[in-house]
Design a protein around this motif. Sequence first.
Motif, short mmCIF file in Angstrom:
data_model
loop_
_atom_site.label_atom_id
_atom_site.label_comp_id
_atom_site.label_asym_id
_atom_site.label_seq_id
_atom_site.Cartn_x
_atom_site.Cartn_y
_atom_site.Cartn_z
N PRO A 543 -34.94 -14.03 8.51
CA PRO A 543 -36.38 -13.75 8.56
C PRO A 543 -37.18 -14.81 7.82
CG PRO A 543 -35.11 -11.80 7.95
CD PRO A 543 -34.17 -12.95 7.88
N LEU A 544 -38.47 -14.82 8.04
CA LEU A 544 -39.32 -15.85 7.46
C LEU A 544 -39.27 -15.84 5.94
CD1 LEU A 544 -41.37 -18.10 7.98
CD2 LEU A 544 -43.18 -16.36 8.01
N TRP A 545 -39.06 -14.68 5.33
CA TRP A 545 -39.07 -14.62 3.87
C TRP A 545 -37.95 -15.46 3.25
CZ3 TRP A 545 -34.74 -12.96 1.36
CH2 TRP A 545 -33.86 -12.13 2.05
N THR A 546 -36.89 -15.75 4.01
CA THR A 546 -35.80 -16.55 3.46
C THR A 546 -36.24 -17.98 3.13
OG1 THR A 546 -35.03 -17.13 5.69
CG2 THR A 546 -34.04 -15.20 4.64
N CYS A 547 -37.29 -18.47 3.81
CA CYS A 547 -37.76 -19.81 3.50
C CYS A 547 -38.34 -19.87 2.09
CB CYS A 547 -38.79 -20.28 4.53
SG CYS A 547 -40.45 -19.59 4.34
N LEU A 548 -38.90 -18.75 1.62
CA LEU A 548 -39.44 -18.72 0.26
C LEU A 548 -38.33 -18.88 -0.77
CD1 LEU A 548 -42.01 -15.79 0.63
CD2 LEU A 548 -42.40 -18.26 0.87
N VAL A 549 -37.19 -18.26 -0.50
CA VAL A 549 -36.03 -18.42 -1.39
C VAL A 549 -35.61 -19.88 -1.44
CG1 VAL A 549 -33.63 -17.77 -1.79
CG2 VAL A 549 -35.26 -16.07 -0.93
N ALA A 550 -35.54 -20.52 -0.26
CA ALA A 550 -35.14 -21.92 -0.21
C ALA A 550 -36.14 -22.81 -0.95
CB ALA A 550 -35.00 -22.37 1.25
N TYR A 551 -37.43 -22.59 -0.70
CA TYR A 551 -38.45 -23.40 -1.36
C TYR A 551 -38.39 -23.26 -2.88
CZ TYR A 551 -40.85 -24.44 3.06
OH TYR A 551 -41.18 -24.90 4.31
N MET A 552 -38.18 -22.05 -3.37
CA MET A 552 -38.16 -21.81 -4.81
C MET A 552 -37.00 -22.52 -5.50
SD MET A 552 -39.20 -17.76 -4.90
CE MET A 552 -38.71 -17.61 -6.60
N LEU A 553 -35.91 -22.73 -4.78
CA LEU A 553 -34.75 -23.36 -5.39
C LEU A 553 -35.01 -24.82 -5.77
CD1 LEU A 553 -31.83 -21.93 -3.22
CD2 LEU A 553 -32.32 -21.43 -5.61
N TYR A 554 -35.96 -25.49 -5.08
CA TYR A 554 -36.20 -26.91 -5.38
C TYR A 554 -36.82 -27.10 -6.77
CZ TYR A 554 -37.41 -31.79 -4.66
OH TYR A 554 -37.51 -33.16 -4.79
N PRO A 555 -37.98 -26.52 -7.06
CA PRO A 555 -38.51 -26.70 -8.42
C PRO A 555 -37.62 -26.05 -9.47
CG PRO A 555 -39.82 -25.08 -7.21
CD PRO A 555 -38.89 -25.71 -6.21
N LEU A 556 -36.95 -24.96 -9.09
CA LEU A 556 -36.04 -24.31 -10.05
C LEU A 556 -34.94 -25.27 -10.49
CD1 LEU A 556 -35.15 -21.72 -11.53
CD2 LEU A 556 -33.82 -21.12 -9.49
N SER A 557 -34.45 -26.10 -9.56
CA SER A 557 -33.40 -27.06 -9.90
C SER A 557 -33.88 -28.05 -10.95
CB SER A 557 -32.96 -27.81 -8.64
OG SER A 557 -32.46 -26.92 -7.65
N LEU A 558 -35.10 -28.56 -10.79
CA LEU A 558 -35.64 -29.50 -11.76
C LEU A 558 -35.85 -28.84 -13.12
CD1 LEU A 558 -38.26 -31.35 -9.52
CD2 LEU A 558 -36.18 -32.32 -10.46
N VAL A 559 -36.34 -27.61 -13.09
CA VAL A 559 -36.57 -26.88 -14.34
C VAL A 559 -35.25 -26.63 -15.06
CG1 VAL A 559 -37.36 -24.70 -15.32
CG2 VAL A 559 -38.71 -25.83 -13.55
N ILE A 560 -34.20 -26.28 -14.32
CA ILE A 560 -32.89 -26.01 -14.94
C ILE A 560 -32.37 -27.25 -15.64
CG2 ILE A 560 -30.46 -25.55 -14.43
CD1 ILE A 560 -31.36 -23.56 -12.32
N VAL A 561 -32.43 -28.40 -14.96
CA VAL A 561 -31.94 -29.64 -15.56
C VAL A 561 -32.74 -29.97 -16.83
CG1 VAL A 561 -31.69 -32.13 -15.24
CG2 VAL A 561 -31.04 -30.57 -13.41
N TYR A 562 -34.05 -29.84 -16.75
CA TYR A 562 -34.88 -30.17 -17.91
C TYR A 562 -34.57 -29.26 -19.10
CZ TYR A 562 -38.95 -31.11 -20.80
OH TYR A 562 -39.75 -31.45 -21.85
N ILE A 563 -34.49 -27.95 -18.86
CA ILE A 563 -34.24 -27.01 -19.96
C ILE A 563 -32.85 -27.23 -20.56
CG2 ILE A 563 -33.88 -24.58 -20.51
CD1 ILE A 563 -36.10 -23.89 -18.54
#
Length: 571
Positions: A543-563
């Motif tokens: 469903p379309l809502w799965t794209c939101l999960v995918a999009y959120m993983l991108y900035p989350l990846s940068l935040v994880i590395v920084y923290i």
Amino acid sequence: MATRRQHRRAFPLVPLLITLMAAAAYGRLISDGSPSAPLVSVIRLAALAAAGAAEGKCEQSYGFLPCTTTVLGNLFLVLVYGFLMFKAATYLSAGSELLLEIMGPGLVGGLLLPILGALPDALLVLVSGLSGSKETAQSQVLIGMGLLAGSTVFLLTLLWGTCVVVGKCDLGPNREAVDLTNTKGFSLTGTGITTDVQTSYAARIMGLSVIPFIIAQFPKMLKTHHGQRLAVLLALIASFLLVLSYCLYQVFQPWIQRRKLAYAKHKHVISGILRHAQMQALGRLLNDDGTPNDDVIRKLFHKIDLDKSRTLSQAELHALIVGINFEEVDFDRMDAVEKVMDDFDTSRNDAVEEEEFVQGMKKWLNEAKRSVPASGAFSNKFINEFHERTRQEHDQLIDRSDEAVESVENPGWCIAKAVGFLLLGAAIAAAFADPLVDTVHNFSNATHIPSFFISFIALPLATNSSEAVSAIIFASRKKQRTCSLTFSEVYGGVTMNNTLCLGVFLALIYFRNLTWDFSSEVLIILVVCVIMALFTSFGTTFPLWTCLVAYMLYPLSLVIVYILDYVFGWS
């Protein structure tokens, strides 16, 4: 590790925003600019970057390529060398696709072509730690890790989510997407995409490709330094064994290659019809501003409409296609007619009405503009350039039983042409990979942004943009088969990145005796790959809502590395 740690200092927000804007500008350059105009601009402006060398000390690549110590100068050079790597990837893709059309699925398609597709990334990873002292290599190898992580995360988050958005259709009562039906707008649960079972197999293979990361990281998980070098060696062996296994799988289970073959062939029908229409002296198909010329398209319709019924029958489309020289590939004309009819006949009455023909031609012309942007006024040469491009997709995949390779006219010339593309792409990639890595390193020093973040954001745009644009255009066809092919290509790209490119990176670490200290980077690769693999391996409807999960993983990846790196000091 002291050398590496000094590059991992906190960085200001403004330079990072400059990097993000540069990445966006680069994306517009490769999607909206002319293939030739940017090269001319590059040549004219290269001297400006060379002047920056006088402002400070920097080392010229190969002793003559420009270098600079300024932020804007390095930003310009990143765009220049990134564009050249994009062109290298385009030539490699064109040559691989043409070679697959000529020789069909088999040893060449299964063994050689997957490696060629990953060549630009592999070369960038290789040169990131190949030259200089051990300390310099330890510092610059972060660029290679940034590209590794950035490419994988980009493909599985931004590109995956965008393909879901552009390919979404209404979900039917059985929760499967209904082809070409999009009446529910952006309903998060009522719209989505559906792929076939084979696509989920590709996702499972992608999930297995993270095994070498786990092996290399195992001593870190146990919080011990003993056995780290052995773990890197075992991971290196495992990665290349997985590359070989994946290639052999394609040889003996060639459905992946067959999809790529079908993906390429129908472009001859689309571009051939457009070129034929342009050559009929009915007028230019595009106005000077790039908009489709309705009058000329309608003239073409009336010329094809032999019985003046104001509709085009299959017989009339067949007569059109028979009269077109498709050059390299001898198509099944009736199969081509059915695909054109399916693309144009939106009312499904087995005839193409005038408005349907106009809208269908406009869609083809707009796709041609995205694939081969024109310089200035849209001239007749634009259509010929589009016809020569091998990146254009066909609208519907043929059944696997029908995917036999058609005979090829003048195979010797076609093979020479394919080899020429491959050699040109490989030469450009080999020549400019090292200058690009050096420039990213210099830009990192000038802005105090760690090189990992720059390479994570910018380099995947250079090496994956061509595939990304093609995947988005193809997914926009809003059919199950086109979505299946699109996501199979995405998963295949991630698999080669996690095996071949990682293998090259591990070889650098092992043979140059560098330190494996990439815990946070490996973590984000594992998190994104495992989440998306579990997401896509056991389902076919998203469903379309799965794209939101995918999009959120991108900035989350940068935040994880920084923290992890700057707050908890993992590396």
